[in-house]
Design a protein around this motif. Structure first.
Motif, PDB file in Angstrom:
ATOM      1  N   ARG A   1       0.829  -1.182   0.000  1.00 41.88           N
ATOM      2  CA  ARG A   1       0.000   0.000   0.000  1.00 41.88           C
ATOM      3  C   ARG A   1       0.874   1.246   0.000  1.00 41.88           C
ATOM      4  O   ARG A   1       2.035   1.207   0.402  1.00 41.88           O
ATOM      5  CB  ARG A   1      -0.965   0.006   1.176  1.00 41.88           C
ATOM      6  N   THR A   2       0.306   2.317  -0.483  1.00 43.18           N
ATOM      7  CA  THR A   2       1.087   3.547  -0.555  1.00 43.18           C
ATOM      8  C   THR A   2       1.216   4.132   0.846  1.00 43.18           C
ATOM      9  O   THR A   2       0.262   4.149   1.619  1.00 43.18           O
ATOM     10  CB  THR A   2       0.420   4.568  -1.484  1.00 43.18           C
ATOM     11  N   LEU A   3       2.409   4.611   1.150  1.00 42.95           N
ATOM     12  CA  LEU A   3       2.688   5.090   2.496  1.00 42.95           C
ATOM     13  C   LEU A   3       2.839   6.598   2.558  1.00 42.95           C
ATOM     14  O   LEU A   3       2.684   7.185   3.623  1.00 42.95           O
ATOM     15  CB  LEU A   3       3.976   4.449   3.013  1.00 42.95           C
ATOM     16  N   ILE A   4       3.194   7.191   1.447  1.00 43.41           N
ATOM     17  CA  ILE A   4       3.365   8.644   1.449  1.00 43.41           C
ATOM     18  C   ILE A   4       2.499   9.243   0.351  1.00 43.41           C
ATOM     19  O   ILE A   4       2.070   8.548  -0.570  1.00 43.41           O
ATOM     20  CB  ILE A   4       4.835   9.051   1.252  1.00 43.41           C
ATOM     21  N   CYS A   5       2.242  10.547   0.466  1.00 45.31           N
ATOM     22  CA  CYS A   5       1.325  11.179  -0.483  1.00 45.31           C
ATOM     23  C   CYS A   5       2.027  11.426  -1.814  1.00 45.31           C
ATOM     24  O   CYS A   5       3.257  11.396  -1.911  1.00 45.31           O
ATOM     25  CB  CYS A   5       0.770  12.465   0.097  1.00 45.31           C
ATOM     26  N   HIS A   6       1.213  11.675  -2.822  1.00 47.70           N
ATOM     27  CA  HIS A   6       1.752  11.833  -4.161  1.00 47.70           C
ATOM     28  C   HIS A   6       2.631  13.067  -4.259  1.00 47.70           C
ATOM     29  O   HIS A   6       3.648  13.074  -4.960  1.00 47.70           O
ATOM     30  CB  HIS A   6       0.589  11.904  -5.157  1.00 47.70           C
ATOM     31  N   ASN A   7       2.254  14.102  -3.553  1.00 47.56           N
ATOM     32  CA  ASN A   7       3.025  15.341  -3.626  1.00 47.56           C
ATOM     33  C   ASN A   7       4.430  15.144  -3.042  1.00 47.56           C
ATOM     34  O   ASN A   7       5.425  15.545  -3.648  1.00 47.56           O
ATOM     35  CB  ASN A   7       2.270  16.446  -2.879  1.00 47.56           C
ATOM     36  N   CYS A   8       4.498  14.483  -1.902  1.00 51.30           N
ATOM     37  CA  CYS A   8       5.803  14.208  -1.303  1.00 51.30           C
ATOM     38  C   CYS A   8       6.648  13.353  -2.238  1.00 51.30           C
ATOM     39  O   CYS A   8       7.856  13.555  -2.357  1.00 51.30           O
ATOM     40  CB  CYS A   8       5.649  13.474   0.027  1.00 51.30           C
ATOM     41  N   SER A   9       5.985  12.388  -2.875  1.00 46.16           N
ATOM     42  CA  SER A   9       6.739  11.498  -3.748  1.00 46.16           C
ATOM     43  C   SER A   9       7.236  12.252  -4.974  1.00 46.16           C
ATOM     44  O   SER A   9       8.334  11.987  -5.469  1.00 46.16           O
ATOM     45  CB  SER A   9       5.881  10.300  -4.143  1.00 46.16           C
TER      46      SER A   9
ATOM     47  N   ALA B   1       5.091  20.772   2.467  1.00 47.86           N
ATOM     48  CA  ALA B   1       3.987  19.972   1.925  1.00 47.86           C
ATOM     49  C   ALA B   1       3.091  20.813   1.030  1.00 47.86           C
ATOM     50  O   ALA B   1       2.474  20.288   0.097  1.00 47.86           O
ATOM     51  CB  ALA B   1       3.176  19.381   3.070  1.00 47.86           C
ATOM     52  N   LEU B   2       3.011  22.124   1.281  1.00 48.38           N
ATOM     53  CA  LEU B   2       2.122  22.966   0.489  1.00 48.38           C
ATOM     54  C   LEU B   2       2.717  23.336  -0.862  1.00 48.38           C
ATOM     55  O   LEU B   2       2.027  23.854  -1.726  1.00 48.38           O
ATOM     56  CB  LEU B   2       1.789  24.242   1.269  1.00 48.38           C
ATOM     57  N   LYS B   3       3.990  23.076  -1.063  1.00 50.31           N
ATOM     58  CA  LYS B   3       4.603  23.401  -2.362  1.00 50.31           C
ATOM     59  C   LYS B   3       4.217  22.340  -3.381  1.00 50.31           C
ATOM     60  O   LYS B   3       4.117  21.164  -3.063  1.00 50.31           O
ATOM     61  CB  LYS B   3       6.113  23.443  -2.208  1.00 50.31           C
ATOM     62  N   ASN B   4       4.082  22.786  -4.606  1.00 48.92           N
ATOM     63  CA  ASN B   4       3.672  21.868  -5.659  1.00 48.92           C
ATOM     64  C   ASN B   4       4.850  21.000  -6.091  1.00 48.92           C
ATOM     65  O   ASN B   4       5.900  21.505  -6.494  1.00 48.92           O
ATOM     66  CB  ASN B   4       3.140  22.677  -6.845  1.00 48.92           C
ATOM     67  N   GLY B   5       4.659  19.699  -6.014  1.00 49.22           N
ATOM     68  CA  GLY B   5       5.737  18.775  -6.319  1.00 49.22           C
ATOM     69  C   GLY B   5       6.177  18.771  -7.767  1.00 49.22           C
ATOM     70  O   GLY B   5       7.250  18.260  -8.082  1.00 49.22           O
ATOM     71  N   ASP B   6       5.354  19.327  -8.680  1.00 51.57           N
ATOM     72  CA  ASP B   6       5.749  19.313 -10.081  1.00 51.57           C
ATOM     73  C   ASP B   6       6.904  20.269 -10.345  1.00 51.57           C
ATOM     74  O   ASP B   6       7.772  19.994 -11.172  1.00 51.57           O
ATOM     75  CB  ASP B   6       4.560  19.708 -10.963  1.00 51.57           C
ATOM     76  N   SER B   7       6.906  21.383  -9.619  1.00 57.28           N
ATOM     77  CA  SER B   7       7.948  22.374  -9.885  1.00 57.28           C
ATOM     78  C   SER B   7       8.992  22.397  -8.780  1.00 57.28           C
ATOM     79  O   SER B   7      10.138  22.746  -9.011  1.00 57.28           O
ATOM     80  CB  SER B   7       7.320  23.759 -10.026  1.00 57.28           C
ATOM     81  N   TYR B   8       8.588  22.008  -7.580  1.00 58.72           N
ATOM     82  CA  TYR B   8       9.496  22.116  -6.439  1.00 58.72           C
ATOM     83  C   TYR B   8      10.111  20.764  -6.155  1.00 58.72           C
ATOM     84  O   TYR B   8       9.443  19.834  -5.722  1.00 58.72           O
ATOM     85  CB  TYR B   8       8.712  22.621  -5.225  1.00 58.72           C
ATOM     86  N   LYS B   9      11.408  20.638  -6.436  1.00 55.10           N
ATOM     87  CA  LYS B   9      12.084  19.361  -6.220  1.00 55.10           C
ATOM     88  C   LYS B   9      13.124  19.515  -5.129  1.00 55.10           C
ATOM     89  O   LYS B   9      13.829  20.520  -5.068  1.00 55.10           O
ATOM     90  CB  LYS B   9      12.775  18.900  -7.501  1.00 55.10           C
ATOM     91  N   LEU B  10      13.240  18.476  -4.304  1.00 59.38           N
ATOM     92  CA  LEU B  10      14.201  18.507  -3.208  1.00 59.38           C
ATOM     93  C   LEU B  10      15.443  17.717  -3.605  1.00 59.38           C
ATOM     94  O   LEU B  10      15.347  16.603  -4.110  1.00 59.38           O
ATOM     95  CB  LEU B  10      13.595  17.874  -1.964  1.00 59.38           C
ATOM     96  N   GLY B  11      16.613  18.277  -3.366  1.00 63.38           N
ATOM     97  CA  GLY B  11      17.873  17.562  -3.553  1.00 63.38           C
ATOM     98  C   GLY B  11      18.040  17.002  -4.951  1.00 63.38           C
ATOM     99  O   GLY B  11      17.798  17.671  -5.941  1.00 63.38           O
ATOM    100  N   GLY B  12      18.437  15.731  -5.014  1.00 60.01           N
ATOM    101  CA  GLY B  12      18.740  15.107  -6.287  1.00 60.01           C
ATOM    102  C   GLY B  12      17.527  14.827  -7.144  1.00 60.01           C
ATOM    103  O   GLY B  12      17.666  14.402  -8.292  1.00 60.01           O
TER     104      GLY B  12
END
Lengths: 340, 335
Positions: free
Chosen positions: B45-53, B102-113
Motif C-alpha cells: 500500500r502507498t505510504l506517502i502522499c503523491h506530492n511528497c513522492s 507539503a504545500l509546495k507543488n511537487g511538479d515544480s518544487y524538487k528537493l535535492g537530487g
C-alpha cells in the motif's frame, strides 16, 4: 562460505520449531492495574501513576533450542516472528512467520524488499522516536544498537568490566554477525554494531528487557528483581576515526551503485546482451556488495586507492562549481520576517 | 487517480484499490488517498502522499528513487560525488516546516537530487558524467597503497600497561594451542570478516564454542583473541595460515585479510581482561603492539639484533625506548 552456512543452517532446518510457551502460560493481555480506568483502545490503564515500569521479561529466546521450521518456511515467508524473537511464540511450527535467527540468505532476500518495513513486517517511521526506541526510521540505515540499563540487568552485582563486555558480546553475537562492540565503562553502556541492519532489528527486540545474568550466577533465581536491558537505536558515532571509516564505506557503496547504474543503463540499451539485470532492484548493501568487493569481480579493481582518487576528483570538481552547480531550491526562498 | 509507484513494486499489477479513508502521509503527515494492491502474493500500500513522492522523485510504496531504484540518501551521495557539489534532500525538522514544504507543488518544487532524476535529459547527462568519473578512477590501477597512518595520541604514552603486557603472549610463537592472540588488526576490519577468514582456513564455520565467547576483538587496541572448540580445529588453523620468522627467530603466523595481514601467536590462557578496558590503556596497547609488528617485519640488516632481542624478552622496556626509536619504522606495514 556457502558450505559453512549450510552447516550452520542444517540443524534447525531439519526439525519443526518447538512451542516456546504454551498458550495457557501466556500472560494476560491486560497489563497489571496501575490506574483507575482501563483504556481499551491503547490497552493501558489511565488515571494514576501509570509510569512505564521497567521489568525483566520472563521469556527469553534460546537460539539453539527454539529455532526450527514453521509454516512460514513452506510459504516462502520473508518476515520473522516477533514473538519468537522475544521467546514467547505459542504457535511453534504452526506459526506463519519464520522461527530462526536471520541468516545471510534471509537478509539477501529481505534487502530486495525496501526499507519501509523492518524484519518483523512493521512499518518504519520518518523519524526516530524521541527515546530512540521502537521500530526506527526508513531514512537511515542503522546497524548499531545502544545497550543501556546494564547495572539493572545485572541486579546491581558489581562485575568486572571485562566480564560485562564478555556477557554482552556472548549474548549479542548469537543473534547475527557482529562488526564491532564498544563497551563504555564510564558511561555504563555498550554499542553493538552488526554486519546487517536486519540483525540489529532482530537483536533489539530479542534483547530488550532481558537480564545479563547467567544460570551459574547465584543471583540467577532473583533475576526478575532487576530491570532488563534497555536496547535502543544508536546515534552516529562522533569519533572522527569511526566517521572516516563510515565515509569510506559510503564512498565504496556509492561507487558500486554508480557501476550498477551504468550496467543497468547499458543493459537497457542492449537488452539482448544482458538479461540478468532484469530484477531491476538496487544492490544489496550488506551481504552481496561487500562479498563482491572481497571476492574478485568487477569491483575488485576499486580499492581504497581508487576511493582516494575519487575524493581528489571531488575536490577538483569543486573548483569549477559554476559549471556544475544545480539550482537547488532552499527550504525557504524568502526571509520569514523583515528583521532577517 | 494519481500515484507514483515504481514498476518493481507493481510487478505487473494493474488493479489498484482505493482505501476508503486514506491515511496520514509518513513524511508530511497530511492526509492522502491510499491505494493498495496485491503484487507477488503480498499486499502493498502507498505510504506517502503523491506530492511528497513528486518532490523527492520516489515511489510511494518502497520510497526508492523512481529512476534509479536506490534510497534517497544514496542517490544524493552519488550525485554529489559526480557533481562535486553537495546535494542533499533537506527534510523538515519541525511541524511548521513540514507543512510549509507539503504545500509546495511537487511538479515544480524538487528537493535535492530529485531535480535531476525526475528529468530524463539531465539523468542521461549525469549518467554520462558517471561513466566519465568511473573511467577516470579505473585507469590502469597501480595498486600501490600508502602506509596507513598510525594514530598515536601523546596522551596515551604515559599510561602504565605493564599489568596487561604481562598477561599477553607477546613472546609466544605460533604453535598448536586451543586459542590464539591476534594483533595488527586494522580498525576498519570488522569482526565478521575475521570470523569468515578463520572459517575459510579451517573450512568450517562451526569452529566456535557454543557455550563461551570464542571471538573477542578490541578494535581500539587493534588486537583480539580467538578460541577453537577442539584442538584438531586449532591445529588445522595453525597449518592453514602462513608462517614467518621474525628477526628474533620466533615463528609467527599471518592471516591475510582484505589489505592487511593479521599476526597470530598462540595464547593458551585466553583472557579478555588482558586487552585493556580503558580508552587510554587500549591506545597505549595498540602503540606497543604496533612497535612489535614493526620489529617483526624489519629485516635483520636494518637494526641491531641485540636491541631487538632485549625488547622481546622484556616488553616493559619497550615503553622506555619509544621516543628514541621513533624514526625506525618499516615502510610496508602490510608486507
Amino acid at each position: 562460505m556457502a558450505q559453512d552456512s549450510i552447516e550452520n543452517v542444517e540443524y534447525w532446518k531439519k526439525r519443526p520449531a518447538p512451542i516456546q510457551v504454551s498458550e495457557k502460560d501466556l500472560p494476560s493481555s491486560i497489563p497489571p492495574q496501575t490506574g483507575l480506568t482501563f483504556n481499551l483502545w491503547y490497552n493501558k490503564w489511565s488515571q494514576g501513576n501509570s509510569g512505564q515500569s521497567r521489568f525483566v521479561s520472563p521469556y527469553r529466546l534460546d537460539v539453539r533450542a527454539h529455532e526450527g521450521r514453521t509454516r512460514g518456511d513452506k510459504a516462502k515467508q520473508l518476515l520473522f516472528c516477533l514473538y519468537f524473537s522475544k521467546g514467547m511464540c505459542c504457535l511453534g511450527r504452526k506459526c506463519e512467520y519464520l522461527h530462526h535467527v536471520p541468516t545471510a540468505d534471509d537478509i539477501a532476500k529481505l534487502s530486495l524488499q525496501s526499507d519501509v518495513m523492518d524484519c518483523f513486517g512493521r512499518e518504519k517511521h520518518a523519524n526516530y522516536r524521541e527515546d530512540m526506541g521502537g521500530v526506527g526510521t526508513f531514512r537511515k540505515k542503522n546497524r548499531t544498537v545502544y545497550v543501556g540499563g546494564i547495572t539493572g540487568a545485572l541486579n546491581n552485582v558489581p562485575f568486572k568490566s571485562s566480564q560485562i563486555e564478555n556477557r554482552i558480546r556472548f549474548t549479542f553475537a548469537k543473534l547475527g554477525p557482529l562488526e564491532r562492540i564498544r563497551y563504555v565503562e564510564t558511561k555504563n553502556c555498550a554499542f553493538v554494531k552488526y554486519k546487517h541492519q536486519t540483525s540489529a532489528e532482530f537483536s533489539k527486540e530479542a534483547m530488550s528487557n532481558q537480564t545479563l545474568l547467567i544460570p551459574s550466577d547465584k543471583e540467577w533465581s532473583d533475576r526478575s528483581d532487576g530491570t532488563g536491558l534497555l536496547v535502543k537505536w544508536a546515534n552516529d558515532d562522533p569519533n572522527p576515526e569511526a566517521q572516516r571509516r563510515e565515509k569510506e564505506q559510503q564512498d565504496q557503496e556509492s561507487l558500486n551503485v554508480m557501476l550498477e547504474l551504468i550496467r543497468k543503463n547499458d543493459a537497457k540499451e542492449q537488452p539482448s546482451l544482458e538479461n540478468t539485470s532484469s530484477s531491476g532492484k538496487r544492490l544489496l548493501e550488506g551481504a552481496e556488495s561487500e562479498d563482491r568487493s572481497l571476492q574478485s569481480s568487477i569491483f575488485s579493481g576499486l580499492s581504497s586507492f581508487n576511493l582516494r582518487k575519487l575524493k581528489k576528483l571531488k575536490v577538483d570538481k569543486a573548483d569549477d562549481v559554476q559549471l556544475k552547480e544545480i539550482p537547488t531550491a532552499g527550504l525557504v526562498e524568502y526571509p520569514s520576517s523583515d528583521d532577517d | 487517480m494519481d500515484f507514483a509507484i515504481c514498476e518493481s513494486c507493481l510487478s505487473g499489477q494493474t488493479r489498484l484499490t482505493r482505501a476508503p479513508n486514506g491515511a496520514e502521509c509518513k513524511i508530511c503527515t497530511l492526509p492522502f488517498t491510499v491505494y493498495h494492491f496485491k503484487a507477488s502474493s503480498k499486499i502493498n500500500r502507498t505510504l506517502i502522499c503523491h506530492n511528497c513522492s513528486k518532490q523527492r522523485n520516489i515511489c510511494q510504496c518502497c520510497m526508492l528513487d523512481l529512476q534509479w531504484q536506490i534510497p534517497v540518501e544514496l542517490r544524493d551521495r552519488v550525485l554529489s560525488a559526480v557533481q562535486g557539489s553537495q546535494v542533499t534532500t533537506q527534510e523538515a525538522q519541525n511541524e511548521m516546516m513540514k507543512r510549509f514544504i507539503a504545500l509546495k507543488n511537487g511538479d515544480s518544487y524538487k528537493l535535492g537530487g530529485a531535480s535531476i532524476t525526475s528529468d530524463a535529459a539531465s539523468t542521461a547527462q549525469i549518467l554520462e558524467r558517471i561513466r566519465g568519473t568511473l573511467a577516470q578512477i579505473e585507469l590502469p590501477g597501480d595498486k600501490s597503497k600508502a602506509a596507513k597512518p598510525i594514530v598515536a595520541p601523546n596522551s596515551a604514552s604515559e599510561v602504565d600497561i605493564s599489568h596487561l603486557i604481562k598477561k599477553l603472549p607477546l613472546k609466544n610463537s605460533l604453535e598448536t594451542a586451543q586459542s590464539f592472540f591476534l594483533y595488527n588488526i586494522d580498525s576498519s576490519i570488522p569482526e565478521w570478516a575475521i570470523v569468515e577468514a578463520v572459517s575459510e582456513v579451517v573450512e568450517t564455520s562451526s569452529w566456535q564454542d557454543p557455550v563461551s565467547t570464542s571471538v573477542v576483538i578490541n578494535h581500539m587496541a587493534r588486537c583480539g583473541g580467538i578460541r577453537f572448540k577442539t584442538s584438531e580445529l586449532a591445529s588445522k588453523f595453525v597449518n592453514g595460515i602462513e608462517a614467518f620468522q621474525t628477526p628474533a627467530n620466533v615463528t609467527k603466523g599471518k592471516l591475510a585479510l582484505q589489505n592487511s595481514k593479521i599476526h597470530v601467536v598462540a595464547w593458551p590462557h585466553f583472557h579478555r581482561a588482558a586487552m585493556g578496558n580503558k580508552n587510554s590503556e587500549c591506545l597505549k596497547l595498540a602503540q606497543v603492539l604496533e612497535k612489535l609488528v614493526q620489529k617483526d617485519l624489519t629485516t635483520a640488516g636494518e637494526s641491531g639484533s641485540k636491541a631487538r632481542q632485549s625488547k622481546v624478552a622484556k616488553p616493559n622496556k619497550k615503553r622506555a625506548s619509544v621516543k628514541t626509536k621513533k624514526n625506525r619504522r618499516a615502510i610496508d606495514i602490510e608486507l
